[in-house]
Design a protein around this motif. Structure first.
Motif, mmCIF file in Angstrom:
data_model
loop_
_atom_site.group_PDB
_atom_site.id
_atom_site.type_symbol
_atom_site.label_atom_id
_atom_site.label_comp_id
_atom_site.label_asym_id
_atom_site.label_seq_id
_atom_site.Cartn_x
_atom_site.Cartn_y
_atom_site.Cartn_z
ATOM 1 N N GLU A 200 0.831 -1.194 0.000
ATOM 2 C CA GLU A 200 0.000 0.000 0.000
ATOM 3 C C GLU A 200 0.869 1.248 0.000
ATOM 4 O O GLU A 200 1.924 1.288 0.636
ATOM 5 N N GLY A 201 0.432 2.261 -0.749
ATOM 6 C CA GLY A 201 1.079 3.557 -0.737
ATOM 7 C C GLY A 201 0.056 4.623 -0.439
ATOM 8 O O GLY A 201 -1.122 4.343 -0.221
ATOM 9 N N GLN A 202 0.473 5.867 -0.422
ATOM 10 C CA GLN A 202 -0.460 6.956 -0.182
ATOM 11 C C GLN A 202 -1.329 7.148 -1.418
ATOM 12 O O GLN A 202 -0.864 7.543 -2.470
ATOM 13 N N ASP A 203 -2.625 6.815 -1.290
ATOM 14 C CA ASP A 203 -3.579 6.899 -2.401
ATOM 15 C C ASP A 203 -3.167 6.050 -3.594
ATOM 16 O O ASP A 203 -3.490 6.363 -4.734
ATOM 17 N N SER A 204 -2.423 4.966 -3.355
ATOM 18 C CA SER A 204 -1.966 4.150 -4.482
ATOM 19 C C SER A 204 -1.623 2.743 -4.013
ATOM 20 O O SER A 204 -1.476 2.474 -2.821
ATOM 21 N N LEU A 205 -1.506 1.851 -4.997
ATOM 22 C CA LEU A 205 -0.862 0.563 -4.806
ATOM 23 C C LEU A 205 0.517 0.667 -5.439
ATOM 24 O O LEU A 205 0.656 1.145 -6.566
ATOM 25 N N HIS A 222 -7.141 6.267 -5.180
ATOM 26 C CA HIS A 222 -7.533 7.513 -4.519
ATOM 27 C C HIS A 222 -8.650 7.282 -3.507
ATOM 28 O O HIS A 222 -9.668 6.665 -3.810
ATOM 29 N N ARG A 223 -8.440 7.754 -2.301
ATOM 30 C CA ARG A 223 -9.391 7.663 -1.192
ATOM 31 C C ARG A 223 -9.696 6.228 -0.763
ATOM 32 O O ARG A 223 -10.651 5.989 -0.043
ATOM 33 N N HIS A 224 -8.888 5.288 -1.211
ATOM 34 C CA HIS A 224 -9.060 3.885 -0.816
ATOM 35 C C HIS A 224 -7.812 3.486 -0.030
ATOM 36 O O HIS A 224 -6.970 2.727 -0.502
ATOM 37 N N GLU A 225 -7.677 4.027 1.173
ATOM 38 C CA GLU A 225 -6.513 3.720 1.992
ATOM 39 C C GLU A 225 -6.556 2.242 2.368
ATOM 40 O O GLU A 225 -7.418 1.801 3.128
#
Length: 259
Positions: A200-205, A222-225
């Motif tokens: 997981e990354g910030q707003d990304s995989l 986006h917005r899927h933490e």
């Protein structure tokens, strides 16, 4: 479902598997011992003795379930009839994983290091240690003619070790700085015919080549933490399933990740 006897704590870990024509649910928590239910009838089939066997993790694998137990730091394999076998101990035990790679079925556990057992023989076949930090997610995958153990740590680092490496041998790669914070979930999926580690990354995989640890791409989330992820087979396709703090469950196929 039948109430867990004397349940006063939170049940927050579950695993489900099929055995003998029944769908069985194993559940417990970090202050609750594991128990087993028949998911069809709701009947409580059995529970562990009152011995403080609180859970760090529980997974289902090949018609049985595996527990990582706090305090005793034991990894146990449980059959549907309640029989159990201690596979071994892992210091600071925190997580479990399972994989099929190199013609073998593997059970993995993470904590102060990563430990691997052959699920067929129940023999320990490898122990690996990061430079520092607790292993918070671990799995394995096949690379050409070798099997590789992949782990991420509380320090946000990615590691890989050849399963056939000598004890205390160097990792295949790592530490790779995969995150500015801790990493608690990770999966391996095939993208373009090659194994890719997803974190997981910030707003990304974030996608990493499983062979050398280099970053090969990012996918907008986006917005899927992401709070959890798992590779799975859906309608005959190998996909990545993620849950997020947005309350949404997402399924990503190879074409999603290849972009």
């Amino acid at each position: 479902m039948a109430e867990f006897p004397d349940a006063t704590n939170v049940i927050d870990m579950v695993a489900v598997f099929s055995a003998g024509g029944k769908l069985l649910l194993a559940a417990g928590g970090d202050e609750q011992e594991p128990a087993l239910w028949d998911l069809g009838s709701g009947e409580l089939l059995r529970r562990t003795p009152l011995n403080g066997a609180y859970l760090a993790d529980v997974i289902a694998f090949d018609g049985a379930f595996v527990t990582a137990q706090q305090y005793s730091e034991e990894v146990r394999l449980w059959s549907p009839d309640g029989a159990n076998t201690v596979l071994g101990e892992v210091g600071a035990l925190s997580c479990l994983g399972a994989a099929r790679a190199g013609g073998r079925r593997l059970i993995l556990a993470g904590g102060s290091g990563a430990k691997v057992w052959d699920a067929g023989t129940l023999a320990g076949i490898g122990s690996f240690y990061p430079d520092g930090g607790r292993v918070w997610a671990v799995t394995a995958c096949a690379l050409a003619d070798r099997t590789v153990v992949v782990a991420v740590t509380e320090k946000g680092e990615l590691y890989a070790w050849p399963l056939d490496a000598e004890p205390d041998g160097p990792p295949l790669y790592g530490p790779v700085a995969a995150s500015h914070g801790s990493l608690s979930t990770m999966a391996v999926v095939a993208v373009g015919g090659r194994p890719v580690v997803v974190t997981e990354g910030q707003d990304s995989l974030r996608l990493w080549d499983a062979a050398d640890g280099t970053e090969v791409g990012r996918v907008n989330a986006h917005r899927h933490e992401v709070t959890a992820m798992e590779s799975a087979i859906v309608d005959g396709r190998r996909v990545l399933v993620t849950s997020g703090s947005d309350g949404v469950l997402r399924i990503w196929d190879e074409s999603d990740l290849a972009q």
